[in-house]
Design a protein around this motif. Structure first.
Motif, PDB file in Angstrom:
ATOM      1  N   ASP B  57       0.653  -5.215   0.625  1.00 27.12           N
ATOM      2  CA  ASP B  57      -0.117  -5.986   1.598  1.00 27.12           C
ATOM      3  C   ASP B  57      -1.609  -5.851   1.313  1.00 27.12           C
ATOM      4  O   ASP B  57      -2.216  -6.717   0.708  1.00 27.12           O
ATOM      5  CB  ASP B  57       0.240  -5.551   3.025  1.00 27.12           C
ATOM      6  N   CYS B  58      -2.212  -4.718   1.683  1.00 23.86           N
ATOM      7  CA  CYS B  58      -3.672  -4.602   1.569  1.00 23.86           C
ATOM      8  C   CYS B  58      -4.149  -4.502   0.119  1.00 23.86           C
ATOM      9  O   CYS B  58      -5.234  -4.939  -0.208  1.00 23.86           O
ATOM     10  CB  CYS B  58      -4.149  -3.383   2.351  1.00 23.86           C
ATOM     11  N   ARG B  59      -3.353  -3.908  -0.712  1.00 22.45           N
ATOM     12  CA  ARG B  59      -3.712  -3.623  -2.110  1.00 22.45           C
ATOM     13  C   ARG B  59      -5.016  -2.839  -2.222  1.00 22.45           C
ATOM     14  O   ARG B  59      -5.761  -2.973  -3.185  1.00 22.45           O
ATOM     15  CB  ARG B  59      -3.770  -4.914  -2.929  1.00 22.45           C
ATOM     16  N   GLU B  60      -5.297  -2.016  -1.210  1.00 24.54           N
ATOM     17  CA  GLU B  60      -6.453  -1.124  -1.344  1.00 24.54           C
ATOM     18  C   GLU B  60      -6.168   0.260  -0.751  1.00 24.54           C
ATOM     19  O   GLU B  60      -7.067   0.964  -0.344  1.00 24.54           O
ATOM     20  CB  GLU B  60      -7.717  -1.757  -0.753  1.00 24.54           C
ATOM     21  N   ILE B  62      -4.651   1.349   2.016  1.00 30.03           N
ATOM     22  CA  ILE B  62      -4.809   1.722   3.426  1.00 30.03           C
ATOM     23  C   ILE B  62      -3.661   1.312   4.342  1.00 30.03           C
ATOM     24  O   ILE B  62      -3.574   1.795   5.456  1.00 30.03           O
ATOM     25  CB  ILE B  62      -6.134   1.188   4.028  1.00 30.03           C
ATOM     26  N   CYS B  63      -2.786   0.419   3.866  1.00 32.21           N
ATOM     27  CA  CYS B  63      -1.775  -0.061   4.811  1.00 32.21           C
ATOM     28  C   CYS B  63      -0.434   0.680   4.699  1.00 32.21           C
ATOM     29  O   CYS B  63       0.325   0.726   5.654  1.00 32.21           O
ATOM     30  CB  CYS B  63      -1.559  -1.557   4.653  1.00 32.21           C
ATOM     31  N   GLY B  64      -0.172   1.261   3.551  1.00 29.13           N
ATOM     32  CA  GLY B  64       1.075   2.005   3.376  1.00 29.13           C
ATOM     33  C   GLY B  64       2.276   1.126   3.095  1.00 29.13           C
ATOM     34  O   GLY B  64       3.422   1.572   3.203  1.00 29.13           O
ATOM     35  N   THR B  65       2.051  -0.134   2.744  1.00 28.31           N
ATOM     36  CA  THR B  65       3.185  -1.034   2.514  1.00 28.31           C
ATOM     37  C   THR B  65       3.800  -0.867   1.131  1.00 28.31           C
ATOM     38  O   THR B  65       5.021  -0.878   0.989  1.00 28.31           O
ATOM     39  CB  THR B  65       2.746  -2.506   2.708  1.00 28.31           C
ATOM     40  N   CYS B  66       2.950  -0.724   0.117  1.00 26.84           N
ATOM     41  CA  CYS B  66       3.503  -0.629  -1.237  1.00 26.84           C
ATOM     42  C   CYS B  66       4.317   0.663  -1.350  1.00 26.84           C
ATOM     43  O   CYS B  66       3.953   1.682  -0.776  1.00 26.84           O
ATOM     44  CB  CYS B  66       2.398  -0.682  -2.283  1.00 26.84           C
ATOM     45  N   SER B  67       5.410   0.585  -2.068  1.00 26.30           N
ATOM     46  CA  SER B  67       6.330   1.722  -2.075  1.00 26.30           C
ATOM     47  C   SER B  67       7.236   1.634  -3.284  1.00 26.30           C
ATOM     48  O   SER B  67       8.275   0.993  -3.228  1.00 26.30           O
ATOM     49  CB  SER B  67       7.186   1.678  -0.812  1.00 26.30           C
ATOM     50  N   VAL B  83       0.673   3.019  -4.842  1.00 23.98           N
ATOM     51  CA  VAL B  83       0.986   2.210  -6.039  1.00 23.98           C
ATOM     52  C   VAL B  83      -0.089   1.161  -6.279  1.00 23.98           C
ATOM     53  O   VAL B  83      -0.475   0.894  -7.412  1.00 23.98           O
ATOM     54  CB  VAL B  83       2.328   1.455  -5.901  1.00 23.98           C
ATOM     55  N   CYS B  84      -0.596   0.557  -5.194  1.00 24.20           N
ATOM     56  CA  CYS B  84      -1.580  -0.518  -5.384  1.00 24.20           C
ATOM     57  C   CYS B  84      -2.870   0.004  -6.003  1.00 24.20           C
ATOM     58  O   CYS B  84      -3.657  -0.767  -6.534  1.00 24.20           O
ATOM     59  CB  CYS B  84      -1.844  -1.237  -4.060  1.00 24.20           C
ATOM     60  N   GLN B  85      -3.094   1.315  -5.942  1.00 25.19           N
ATOM     61  CA  GLN B  85      -4.310   1.884  -6.541  1.00 25.19           C
ATOM     62  C   GLN B  85      -4.052   2.428  -7.950  1.00 25.19           C
ATOM     63  O   GLN B  85      -4.946   2.961  -8.594  1.00 25.19           O
ATOM     64  CB  GLN B  85      -4.832   3.030  -5.659  1.00 25.19           C
TER      65      GLN B  85
HETATM   66  S1  FES Z   1      -0.528  -2.340  -0.483  1.00 24.79           S
HETATM   67 FE1  FES Z   1      -1.513  -1.355   1.209  1.00 24.79          FE
HETATM   68  S2  FES Z   1      -1.435   0.732   0.578  1.00 24.79           S
HETATM   69 FE2  FES Z   1      -0.702  -0.279  -1.186  1.00 24.79          FE
END
Ligand code: FES
Ligand code: HEM
Ligand code: SF4
Lengths: 222, 248
Positions: B57-60, B62-67, B83-85
């Motif tokens: 979601d956020c790709r930064e 902070i949201c905790g979605t990537c997994s 993962v997004c980082q």
């Molecule tokens: S997409 Fe939001 S923390 Fe990785």
């Protein structure tokens, strides 16, 4: 209260308390064993006291046996539940990247110790019970030293001792400090508890191993 | 770079999944890991194949979605990131990368690499809140004096983004780190003390009901957590729980 018994945290506390109790018992056990190297007479006196004192025989011994059973039964229950919590396994799982081997394999080191306890029970406890209650032999406060030393004559038993205590050492290396965390203690004393755990986990099993090797190398000559 | 990928494909929750091999050429070190997957997906779409589903979601961070479980570790090989980082410079030419969903009975796979983490929501709903009157006369939190040490610890616990890496890393799939962060962020503050004992009991009960494993204190969660949530929080939760249970 009933929710307490079923909860994961309560199970962990049972594990921790029974483990710590065994840790204390181990310290007592090694002290008595050590006298067999220093003074056979003292060893005989203490062993006789432990074998015939009512408090030790009817209170402490059952508590110890229950303690061991509670600990390993709960260990197995937790292992089953933990395996079920990941029903589909990873194709690739790098456990070593984030946790030490000892912490991930408590069930393996624990089960080896359990197997050893089986032999130990057969060697000493079954023997004592037979001697005292089945054969109804008279009290003989001088027999313990000879009986103990003779146990270590065969090389296989001595080797089994060394291997088992090696694994017990690994079990304690993680378990001792871990039990404080389970009981909710993680504070400024934690680094000291961790250091003490390492000393304890190495020294106590080493002393047991030393005693076994000592008796193996110094048999009683008739 | 040339990268060999082994990716978990699963049509839906009830299908049996399997690892499928893909090869990617021209991967740049500056690409993020998810960009690399985006390119792979564009390629799959242009070939008329079904793209790989993964959460983001956020790709930064902070949201905790990537997994994603990457080469056996949640969020990949680097520490303190999601993962997004993660960037492809953490890998080298010719590497094989295994990508799997976070595995736990309490996190069932929805499709491919996406898992259902609603178990975390239900743990939160069981007690991860404070009851305050929001009728317009709410006391400003900053007007209540709080010891600096406690404020810092509560803030650090509140940094948990609920990603589930702790569960994914744990050999027992235990959710103790997540739950303890959510318990601690309130337990350390005066506003949270009021409902502290019900909170910890209800959240732990829900955590157990969801089928997460028990904690063996291996510390894997703390190492893999992108937000550096400390094991101290688990000890605090155990303390809170025991205290609350004994009081009844
Ligand atoms: S997409 Fe939001 S923390 Fe990785
Ligand atoms: C009888 C055989 C034994 C078995 C099968 C066994 C098994 C286990 C297992 C599986 C755990 C980890 C549980 C978990 O955290 O998930 C554990 C923890 C522990 N064991 Fe054992 N064990 C045995 C004997 C012993 C002995 C003889 C001692 C001490 C002398 C001991 C001391 C401990 C301690 C201190 C812990 C840590 C508890 C905690 O982490 O909270 N164990 N044991
Ligand atoms: S504790 Fe860390 S790893 Fe677990 S959900 Fe929170 S941020 Fe993710």
């Amino acid at each position: 209260m009933s929710s307490l018994i079923k909860s994961s945290i309560a199970r962990k506390v049972v594990m921790a308390l029974s483990g710590l109790f065994l840790v204390l018992f181990l310290a007592l056990h090694v002290t008595i064993n050590l006298t067999s190297v220093i003074s056979p007479d003292t060893f005989n006196q203490w062993s006789h006291f432990m074998g015939y004192n009512g408090l030790v025989q009817y209170i402490m011994q059952p508590v110890l046996i229950i303690g061991v059973i509670v600990h390993f039964v709960m260990g197995i229950v937790l292992e089953i539940k933990n395996t079920q919590a990941r029903s589909i396994k990873y194709t690739k799982y790098k456990g070593a990247a984030n946790a030490p081997w000892v912490s991930r394999n408590m069930i393996i080191t624990g089960l080896v110790v359990l197997a050893f306890l089986g032999l130990h029970f057969y060697d000493f406890w079954v023997h004592e019970m037979t001697y005292k209650y089945i054969e109804s032999n008279p009290e003989d406060p001088t027999r313990y030293y000879t009986e103990t030393v003779e146990k270590f004559a065969p090389i296989w038993r001595t080797v089994l001792y060394i291997v088992s205590f090696g694994l017990l050492s690994l079990h304690l290396w993680h378990g001792f400090a871990s039990s404080f965390q389970s009981m909710g203690l993680n504070n400024k004393y934690t680094p000291s508890i961790k250091s003490f755990t390492k000393i304890y986990a190495v020294v106590i099993p080493l002393v047991f191993v030393f005693i076994a090797i000592y008796h193996h190398l110094n048999p009683i000559t008739h | 770079m040339k990268i060999y990928l082994k990716i978990w494909r699963q049509k839906d929750a009830s299908s049996k999944g399997k690892i499928v091999d893909y090869t990617m050429n021209g991967v740049e070190g500056d690409m993020s890991f998810l960009e690399m997957l985006d390119i792979l997906n564009e390629d799959l779409i242009s070939k008329g194949e079904v793209p790989i589903e993964f959460d983001h979601d956020c790709r930064e961070g902070i949201c905790g979605t990537c997994s994603l479980q990457i080469n056996g570790r949640p969020h990949g090989p680097d520490r303190l990131i999601t993962v997004c980082q993660l960037h492809m410079r953490s890998f080298k030419d010719g590497d094989t990368i295994v990508i799997e969903p976070f595995r736990a009975k309490a996190f069932p796979v929805i499709k491919d690499l996406i898992v259902d983490r609603n178990a975390f929501e239900r743990i939160q709903q069981a007690g991860g809140f404070i009851s305050v009157n929001t009728s317009g006369r709410t006391v400003d939190a900053n007007s209540i004096p709080i010891r600096k040490e406690n404020a810092d610890k509560a803030f650090n616990a509140a940094a948990c983004i609920g990603c589930g890496a702790c569960v994914a890393a744990c050999k027992n799939a235990s959710a103790m780190l997540f739950t303890s962060a959510k318990v601690s962020q309130f337990a350390l503050l005066p506003q949270g003390r009021i409902e502290a004992s019900e909170r910890v009991q209800n959240m732990v009960r829900q955590m157990d009901l969801e089928g997460f494993g028990n904690c063996t204190n291996t510390g894997a969660c703390e190492i893999e957590c992108p937000k550096g949530i400390s094991l101290e929080n688990i000890a605090r939760m155990n303390r809170e729980y025991l205290g609350a249970s004994i009081k009844g």
